[in-house]
Enzyme design. Structure first.
Site, PDB file in Angstrom:
ATOM      1  N   GLU A 131      29.202  71.125  28.867  1.00  0.00           N
ATOM      2  CA  GLU A 131      30.561  71.633  28.727  1.00  0.00           C
ATOM      3  C   GLU A 131      31.499  70.591  28.116  1.00  0.00           C
ATOM      4  O   GLU A 131      32.378  70.938  27.321  1.00  0.00           O
ATOM      5  CB  GLU A 131      31.113  72.064  30.095  1.00  0.00           C
ATOM      6  CG  GLU A 131      30.398  73.236  30.735  1.00  0.00           C
ATOM      7  CD  GLU A 131      29.262  72.814  31.651  1.00  0.00           C
ATOM      8  OE1 GLU A 131      28.890  73.603  32.528  1.00  0.00           O
ATOM      9  OE2 GLU A 131      28.734  71.692  31.474  1.00  0.00           O
ATOM     10  N   LYS A 161      24.228  49.218  21.678  1.00  0.00           N
ATOM     11  CA  LYS A 161      23.466  49.748  22.807  1.00  0.00           C
ATOM     12  C   LYS A 161      23.877  49.089  24.125  1.00  0.00           C
ATOM     13  O   LYS A 161      24.144  47.893  24.181  1.00  0.00           O
ATOM     14  CB  LYS A 161      21.968  49.533  22.569  1.00  0.00           C
ATOM     15  CG  LYS A 161      21.404  50.312  21.394  1.00  0.00           C
ATOM     16  CD  LYS A 161      21.428  51.803  21.629  1.00  0.00           C
ATOM     17  CE  LYS A 161      20.907  52.591  20.445  1.00  0.00           C
ATOM     18  NZ  LYS A 161      19.468  52.471  20.257  1.00  0.00           N
ATOM     19  N   CYS A 176      24.370  64.248  22.501  1.00  0.00           N
ATOM     20  CA  CYS A 176      23.402  64.353  23.582  1.00  0.00           C
ATOM     21  C   CYS A 176      21.995  64.506  23.004  1.00  0.00           C
ATOM     22  O   CYS A 176      21.820  65.104  21.936  1.00  0.00           O
ATOM     23  CB  CYS A 176      23.704  65.557  24.469  1.00  0.00           C
ATOM     24  SG  CYS A 176      25.343  65.511  25.218  1.00  0.00           S
ATOM     25  N   TRP A 206      12.748  56.287  23.422  1.00  0.00           N
ATOM     26  CA  TRP A 206      13.641  57.434  23.554  1.00  0.00           C
ATOM     27  C   TRP A 206      12.976  58.618  24.248  1.00  0.00           C
ATOM     28  O   TRP A 206      13.443  59.754  24.143  1.00  0.00           O
ATOM     29  CB  TRP A 206      14.184  57.826  22.187  1.00  0.00           C
ATOM     30  CG  TRP A 206      15.117  56.775  21.639  1.00  0.00           C
ATOM     31  CD1 TRP A 206      15.490  55.608  22.248  1.00  0.00           C
ATOM     32  CD2 TRP A 206      15.796  56.787  20.384  1.00  0.00           C
ATOM     33  NE1 TRP A 206      16.352  54.892  21.453  1.00  0.00           N
ATOM     34  CE2 TRP A 206      16.555  55.585  20.307  1.00  0.00           C
ATOM     35  CE3 TRP A 206      15.839  57.679  19.315  1.00  0.00           C
ATOM     36  CZ2 TRP A 206      17.344  55.278  19.195  1.00  0.00           C
ATOM     37  CZ3 TRP A 206      16.622  57.375  18.212  1.00  0.00           C
ATOM     38  CH2 TRP A 206      17.366  56.186  18.163  1.00  0.00           C
ATOM     39  N   ASP A 260      11.184  55.058  10.967  1.00  0.00           N
ATOM     40  CA  ASP A 260      12.407  54.580  11.624  1.00  0.00           C
ATOM     41  C   ASP A 260      12.100  53.888  12.945  1.00  0.00           C
ATOM     42  O   ASP A 260      11.364  54.427  13.780  1.00  0.00           O
ATOM     43  CB  ASP A 260      13.355  55.753  11.895  1.00  0.00           C
ATOM     44  CG  ASP A 260      13.973  56.303  10.626  1.00  0.00           C
ATOM     45  OD1 ASP A 260      14.042  55.559   9.636  1.00  0.00           O
ATOM     46  OD2 ASP A 260      14.393  57.474  10.625  1.00  0.00           O
ATOM     47  N   HIS A 269      14.141  51.771   9.431  1.00  0.00           N
ATOM     48  CA  HIS A 269      15.586  51.799   9.656  1.00  0.00           C
ATOM     49  C   HIS A 269      15.898  51.357  11.071  1.00  0.00           C
ATOM     50  O   HIS A 269      15.221  51.740  12.026  1.00  0.00           O
ATOM     51  CB  HIS A 269      16.146  53.204   9.437  1.00  0.00           C
ATOM     52  CG  HIS A 269      17.589  53.321   9.826  1.00  0.00           C
ATOM     53  ND1 HIS A 269      18.590  52.677   9.128  1.00  0.00           N
ATOM     54  CD2 HIS A 269      18.203  53.957  10.858  1.00  0.00           C
ATOM     55  CE1 HIS A 269      19.752  52.932   9.696  1.00  0.00           C
ATOM     56  NE2 HIS A 269      19.538  53.694  10.758  1.00  0.00           N
ATOM     57  N   HIS A 327      28.994  57.503  12.078  1.00  0.00           N
ATOM     58  CA  HIS A 327      29.387  57.957  13.411  1.00  0.00           C
ATOM     59  C   HIS A 327      30.880  58.252  13.485  1.00  0.00           C
ATOM     60  O   HIS A 327      31.395  58.590  14.548  1.00  0.00           O
ATOM     61  CB  HIS A 327      28.994  56.910  14.458  1.00  0.00           C
ATOM     62  CG  HIS A 327      27.512  56.733  14.577  1.00  0.00           C
ATOM     63  ND1 HIS A 327      26.813  55.831  13.805  1.00  0.00           N
ATOM     64  CD2 HIS A 327      26.596  57.350  15.352  1.00  0.00           C
ATOM     65  CE1 HIS A 327      25.527  55.897  14.115  1.00  0.00           C
ATOM     66  NE2 HIS A 327      25.371  56.806  15.041  1.00  0.00           N
TER      67      HIS A 327
END
Length: 766
Positions: A16, A118, A523, A568, A606, A648, A701
């Site tokens: 949300e 990060k 997300c 990830w 990557d 990358h 970004h």
């Protein structure tokens, strides 16, 4: 024993908050509607934790974008370039906040975003604070107080969470030379004291200070800053109950300093470092009346807690200091975990596998049950643990045999780079300063709707592929039209750079709603690596070959590297991460070889996550780097010299691992550089990096579109550091999350900047 939680996911069970933020940015919803969405998420989070029986529930763990940026706003660490934003008619505090996170390009202003990097060794990104010499701080945002009062009005006395002042300073960067940011501790501490006074006035009982730099290598000055900080806080607030939280690793050499601090409770991450409980109990440094918070439930993975193992640690602590001095908690904030396993159905997760898992909501229940463990609960938990241990889903002999039989030379290219480079120049025939993009192009609402309809069976496979082919052709034609040198197919068929591959590899499982915040409104839905990994069939060859058939120009094959897929994902914890990574590397290697066979001459693998996998202490780095670099080389080394391998990386500091980056031996590396104004490139120049480099010249970004001259100025800086023959021109990262209008405008400017550089290269640069 009491229970507490360090933090809870703030995106909402159905994302949300993501939808509300993006709605506000696009002008579709009002400020009031955005604030209402935030209030609803906070209210629900508190209620979930209350129902789970958590004794100390956190507040101020909510954020509209990032908790570090929140604190920058709190202490008034707002760079001067943003001051004009708040003066513009109609703007508010949140507009200023979002401008710092995303940049600002309207009302006659054009302001770049703050740097992002990060959060320790996680895939969460934070906004890096900026500091000047002798910087003064003042209370600007009262968010922490407002949210404490908001919870109180809801009937909850919460535990406000603050990033400690030492860690906050160390998370930032000096924007001037000649000073050490830790020297600002005496300037910033009065603001913390002011916040604590306002909380005290509202009858706060507990405050949680997160000092995760206690898991890092600290020098004497930084340790002294900790002693000074908490001494001053205790002096000002003798009755305040302080919980000092360290996570992601042991206290290590900082243990003596940490245990000397005048706080009430020390939080230990016993998932990452179970041995530190013995270190503390045996040290004799834990003073009477001090308590321990045992971080037993893994806040960063999705596997069910083994109650038997946790029970042994709890009993050890009870025998040493008594149950009244023990708190049970997750290892760290649950920000890094999906929200609720109950949102998953058996279409995605079988009942067998689901029984092995716990998401954030279920982890709260684990914390509560560990505090009041019965024989019945223990038996039920151990049945789940044994079910997973004995499952036939996990192990594949052919995968284990292939790993065991790898030749020593598996990670070596046929020739050194100097020879490969000459062969590639002849084979590829690219101009000076070749232009390319990192891989993905914007995924519009229409493209995402095709995928959703296809998955639901509303759209046939043939029609879905026809739609994607049309989108790919348009992308190829547009790239040709603006003059890009090396094209990409756009990745319209892909949902996520890790999920897409995991869906095609054996050993992976996927959730329907297992969303985790990466940064801001971004997300991701990490795969679950539950068993041995292998590649049953080709994954990317068809789409890459289709794109290549549409143009005479070169099209890159686009893959995600083994370390990034590992980092990830939620990784199995029943074997070393190194072994899992090598299994993934062989699967990617097979794909690389098949792409080459299909005529693809440039292949990008990557690895944006390779640095985030570093252990927090340098003494532990080399072991990780040895196997991580080798895994990448295994994936990349099966091709001929003429095939150019790219990689990358984004939002990483390279200075201290530059030799290891070079050891990866990629022919071309593209890196994030624009937010740091090419600072990251210095490491490559000082090291005399031997291979080719593409420093990102604009920040993807942020929605702002940089002008040609801005990118040209960055390229001028790059040419001062990198030889002309080694320099590529590209954005910072993939463009999937951007809109087409801004993407097209920015890439046109980027190509123009590269052409201008080619035209001027005969003249001295600078």
């Amino acid at each position: 024993m009491q229970t507490h939680n360090l933090g809870y996911p703030r995106i909402g069970g159905n994302r949300e908050l993501k939808k509300a933020c993006e709605g506000y940015w696009s002008g579709k919803i009002s400020l009031h509607e955005l604030q209402s969405a935030g209030e609803s998420v906070r209210r629900n989070n508190w209620e979930v934790q209350k129902e789970a029986g958590i004794d100390l529930i956190p507040s101020n763990d909510f954020s509209f974008y990032d908790q570090v940026l929140d604190l920058s706003m709190t202490v008034g660490a707002i760079p001067e370039r943003y001051h004009e934003v708040i003066l513009k008619k109609g703007n508010n505090e949140l507009d200023l906040y979002f401008a710092m996170a995303r940049g600002y390009q309207k009302d006659g202003l054009d302001i770049t975003a703050m740097e992002m990097t990060k959060w320790f060794d996680t895939n969460y990104h934070y906004i890096v604070p900026e500091f000047k010499k002798d910087q003064q701080f003042k209370l600007f945002s009262t968010k922490v107080i407002q949210e404490y009062i908001e919870a109180k009005n809801q009937g909850l006395i919460t535990k406000p969470v603050l990033i400690g002042p030492v860690s906050f300073l160390l998370l930032g960067k000096e924007k001037e030379t000649g000073f050490d940011r830790i020297d600002l501790i005496k300037n910033i501490l009065p603001v913390y004291l002011e916040v604590l006074k306002k909380l005290e006035d509202n009858h706060v009982e507990w405050v949680q200070f997160d000092e995760p730099f206690l898991a890092m290598d600290l020098n004497d000055k930084e340790k002294d800053a900790l002693v000074y900080t908490y001494g001053e806080i205790r002096k000002a607030f003798p009755d305040l109950k302080i919980l000092l939280a360290n996570y992601f690793d042991c206290f290590g050499a900082n243990l003596k300093t940490a245990l000397s601090l005048p706080v009430d409770t020390f939080h230990l991450d016993l998932v990452r470092c179970p041995s530190q409980l013995d270190d503390i109990l045996e040290s004799g440094l834990l003073k009477k009346r001090k308590s321990l918070s045992l971080g037993l439930v893994d806040g960063r993975n999705i596997w069910k807690n083994d109650y038997l193992k946790s029970q042994k640690l709890i009993e050890k602590a009870i025998n040493a200091i008594g149950s009244d001095r023990i708190f049970i908690a997750p290892s760290c904030s649950l920000l890094h975990a999906p929200i609720d396993l109950e949102l998953e159905d058996e279409k995605g997760l079988s009942a067998e596998v689901k029984d092995w898992l716990a998401f954030a909501k279920q982890k709260l229940q684990e914390v509560k049950e560990l505090g009041t463990l019965t024989e019945e609960k223990l038996a039920k938990n151990q049945a789940s643990i044994q079910s997973r241990n004995k499952s036939k889903l996990i192990h594949k002999n052919e995968v284990k045999e292939r790993i065991a039989g790898l030749p020593e030379s598996i990670d070596q290219r046929k020739s050194p780079f100097s020879i490969r480079q000459q062969k590639q120049k002849m084979a590829l025939n690219l101009p000076l300063f070749p232009t390319t993009t990192i891989g993905s192009f914007p995924q519009t609402t229409e493209v995402r709707s095709w995928r959703a309809k296809f998955k639901k069976g509303v759209l046939s496979k043939s029609q879905y592929n026809k739609n994607l082919e049309s989108e790919t052709i348009k992308a190829i034609q547009w790239q040709e039209a603006i003059g890009l040198d090396v094209l990409v197919h756009g990745e319209f068929e892909r949902n996520d750079m890790v999920e897409y591959f995991g869906e095609q590899l054996d050993g992976f499982l996927f959730t329907k709603n297992g969303w985790v915040q990466s940064y801001g409104s971004r997300c991701v839905k990490p795969p679950i690596i539950y068993g041995d990994v292998s590649r049953p069939s080709k994954m990317t060859v068809d789409w890459t070959s289709f794109a290549q058939s549409q143009t005479e120009k070169l099209v890159k094959g686009m893959l995600t590297g083994p370390v990034t897929i590992l980092q990830w994902s939620f990784v199995r914890d029943d074997q070393p991460r190194k072994d899992t990574c090598n299994q993934i590397a062989l699967a990617i290697r097979d794909e690389v070889i098949d792409l080459e066979k299909a005529g693809i001459k440039i292949i990008q693998i990557d690895e944006p996550a390779i640095r985030e996998g570093l252990p927090l202490r340098k003494s532990d780095w080399q072991s990780y780097l040895d196997w991580a670099v080798k895994a990448f080389r295994i994936s990349a080394s099966g091709v001929q010299d003429e095939t150019q391998i790219h990689t990358h990386m984004c939002y990483s500091e390279f200075n201290d691992i530059i030799e290891n980056i070079a050891a990866m031996d990629a022919d071309v590396i593209t890196i994030e550089c624009s937010r740091s104004q090419m600072e990251l490139l210095d490491a490559f120049g000082e090291f005399n990096y031997p291979n080719e480099i593409g420093p990102g010249v604009y920040d993807i970004h942020s929605p702002r579109v940089p002008a040609r001259n801005e990118m040209y100025a960055l390229l001028e800086k790059a040419v001062q550091v990198i030889p002309e023959s080694q320099l590529w021109v590209n954005p910072d990262c993939g463009l999937k999350t951007r809109g087409w209008e801004e993407t097209k405008s920015a890439l046109i400017e980027m190509v123009s900047a590269a052409k201008l550089l080619r035209e001027s290269i005969s003249e001295p640069i600078g």
